[in-house]
Write a protein that holds these residues in place. Sequence first.
Motif, mmCIF file in Angstrom:
data_model
loop_
_atom_site.group_PDB
_atom_site.id
_atom_site.type_symbol
_atom_site.label_atom_id
_atom_site.label_comp_id
_atom_site.label_asym_id
_atom_site.label_seq_id
_atom_site.Cartn_x
_atom_site.Cartn_y
_atom_site.Cartn_z
ATOM 1 N N VAL A 199 0.862 -1.180 0.000
ATOM 2 C CA VAL A 199 0.000 0.000 0.000
ATOM 3 C C VAL A 199 0.896 1.227 0.000
ATOM 4 C CG1 VAL A 199 -1.806 1.277 1.222
ATOM 5 C CG2 VAL A 199 -1.783 -1.239 1.281
ATOM 6 N N LEU A 200 0.610 2.182 -0.892
ATOM 7 C CA LEU A 200 1.433 3.383 -0.972
ATOM 8 C C LEU A 200 0.593 4.556 -1.448
ATOM 9 C CD1 LEU A 200 3.557 3.493 -4.236
ATOM 10 C CD2 LEU A 200 1.724 1.849 -3.895
ATOM 11 N N ALA A 201 1.076 5.763 -1.148
ATOM 12 C CA ALA A 201 0.459 6.972 -1.681
ATOM 13 C C ALA A 201 0.797 7.089 -3.155
ATOM 14 C CB ALA A 201 0.962 8.201 -0.928
ATOM 15 N N SER A 202 -0.198 7.438 -3.970
ATOM 16 C CA SER A 202 0.001 7.576 -5.413
ATOM 17 C C SER A 202 -0.268 9.022 -5.797
ATOM 18 C CB SER A 202 -0.945 6.624 -6.164
ATOM 19 O OG SER A 202 -0.615 6.534 -7.525
ATOM 20 N N SER A 228 -4.819 7.294 -4.096
ATOM 21 C CA SER A 228 -4.680 8.535 -4.854
ATOM 22 C C SER A 228 -4.890 9.742 -3.952
ATOM 23 C CB SER A 228 -5.690 8.567 -6.000
ATOM 24 O OG SER A 228 -5.514 9.744 -6.767
ATOM 25 N N VAL A 229 -3.915 10.639 -3.951
ATOM 26 C CA VAL A 229 -3.975 11.807 -3.071
ATOM 27 C C VAL A 229 -4.330 13.087 -3.805
ATOM 28 C CG1 VAL A 229 -2.289 10.791 -1.486
ATOM 29 C CG2 VAL A 229 -1.499 12.284 -3.336
ATOM 30 N N VAL A 264 -6.201 1.422 -7.738
ATOM 31 C CA VAL A 264 -6.100 2.747 -7.133
ATOM 32 C C VAL A 264 -7.365 3.012 -6.330
ATOM 33 C CG1 VAL A 264 -5.873 5.227 -7.549
ATOM 34 C CG2 VAL A 264 -4.638 3.605 -9.010
ATOM 35 N N PHE A 265 -7.186 3.567 -5.136
ATOM 36 C CA PHE A 265 -8.299 3.849 -4.230
ATOM 37 C C PHE A 265 -8.312 5.332 -3.866
ATOM 38 C CE2 PHE A 265 -7.094 -0.534 -3.875
ATOM 39 C CZ PHE A 265 -8.300 -1.215 -3.830
ATOM 40 N N GLU A 266 -9.457 5.801 -3.480
ATOM 41 C CA GLU A 266 -9.624 7.208 -3.117
ATOM 42 C C GLU A 266 -8.906 7.505 -1.803
ATOM 43 O OE1 GLU A 266 -9.912 10.668 -3.215
ATOM 44 O OE2 GLU A 266 -11.472 10.095 -4.645
ATOM 45 N N GLY A 267 -8.079 8.569 -1.821
ATOM 46 C CA GLY A 267 -7.382 8.968 -0.595
ATOM 47 C C GLY A 267 -7.908 10.240 0.018
ATOM 48 N N ASN A 268 -8.745 10.970 -0.720
ATOM 49 C CA ASN A 268 -9.208 12.278 -0.246
ATOM 50 C C ASN A 268 -10.643 12.221 0.271
ATOM 51 O OD1 ASN A 268 -6.843 13.766 -0.768
ATOM 52 N ND2 ASN A 268 -7.354 13.887 -2.923
#
Length: 349
Positions: A199-202, A228-229, A264-268
Amino acid sequence: MQGLFSFAQGSRKITLPRVRLALTPTPLEPLETTSDRLGFFLSAKRDDLTGLALGGNKIRQLEYYFGAAREQGATTMLVTGAIQSNYTRAVAAACARLGMRCHVQLENRVPGMSSDAYRDSGNVLLTRLYGAEVTYFAGADDEVAADKAIHAVANRLRNAGEVPYHISLKADSAPLGSVGYLHAAQELLEQQPDTTHVVLASGSGQTQAGLLTGLRMLGSGARVFGVSVRRAPGAQRARVLSYCHTLSAMLGVEPVVQESDVQVFEGNLNTGYGLPEDGLMDFLLGAMRREGLLLDPVYTGKAFAAIPRLKEQGYFSPQARVVFLHTGGLPALFAYGPEFLSRLNRIDA
């Protein structure tokens, strides 16, 4: 100056210009308290400890950009990014180490953040301490317009006798930064061959593309979850897949990443890029106090906060071996100092 990446196929090798900047391999650290809370094994690949300029994933990425720049005889590096960009800080530091000039263009991508701490401390302070020339892009969050503005700066420098090299992070640019994460994939599999998920920030997408491509080239089926940020997950997924295909073409190999591989997943959630949402800030404070793990509210914090959500959605079984790729960004903690202090004053009162 030359870097060499050996492919899993054995005989196939490619050499790309490389300037060594990162302290690697970075540690893989078990997160025992969080593992117990979540019910599966979780560890952190500590790319916040890559050394130069307080570390982070950008240091690995820049080895190949600076390799290409030095091979072309560049004297000045140019890069554009958000006001609290980790990338601009890392480029400025690498230029200082290598005796090159640096021009940084900062964009106001987070209109809601206007404190003195946000505009002057953290990454901005370090960028200036490293001696970079800093200008500001006056427009809105617009990659194309910002790229045009930095090209105008490059032309001015070229007319003054400099040899500029522009690090472009647009979706159609060559993802040289991804090459650094082929090495990270190799390190990770040597440290934990049975890794099932990462898992990582994209953000720009190059770290996710490089790590995923490297894992597949080395025969690993580990799933790479990008959080996704900045962009909507669909747009970010397309961006990462494009980088994966371009990277394979750069290396002269058949594409190894399938569309279904790019997740990719929503980060915001409840917020936007760079905005410190209350629930996220509370989560980060809890993580810091449980694990001693420093996380920023722009990148790593949002990625780490996604891990329990993904567990609730059924992505991680008790047998999972999950790695959180800690991509750094620690100077931004100081830029968000007023927001953290506000939370602390309420919590600790």
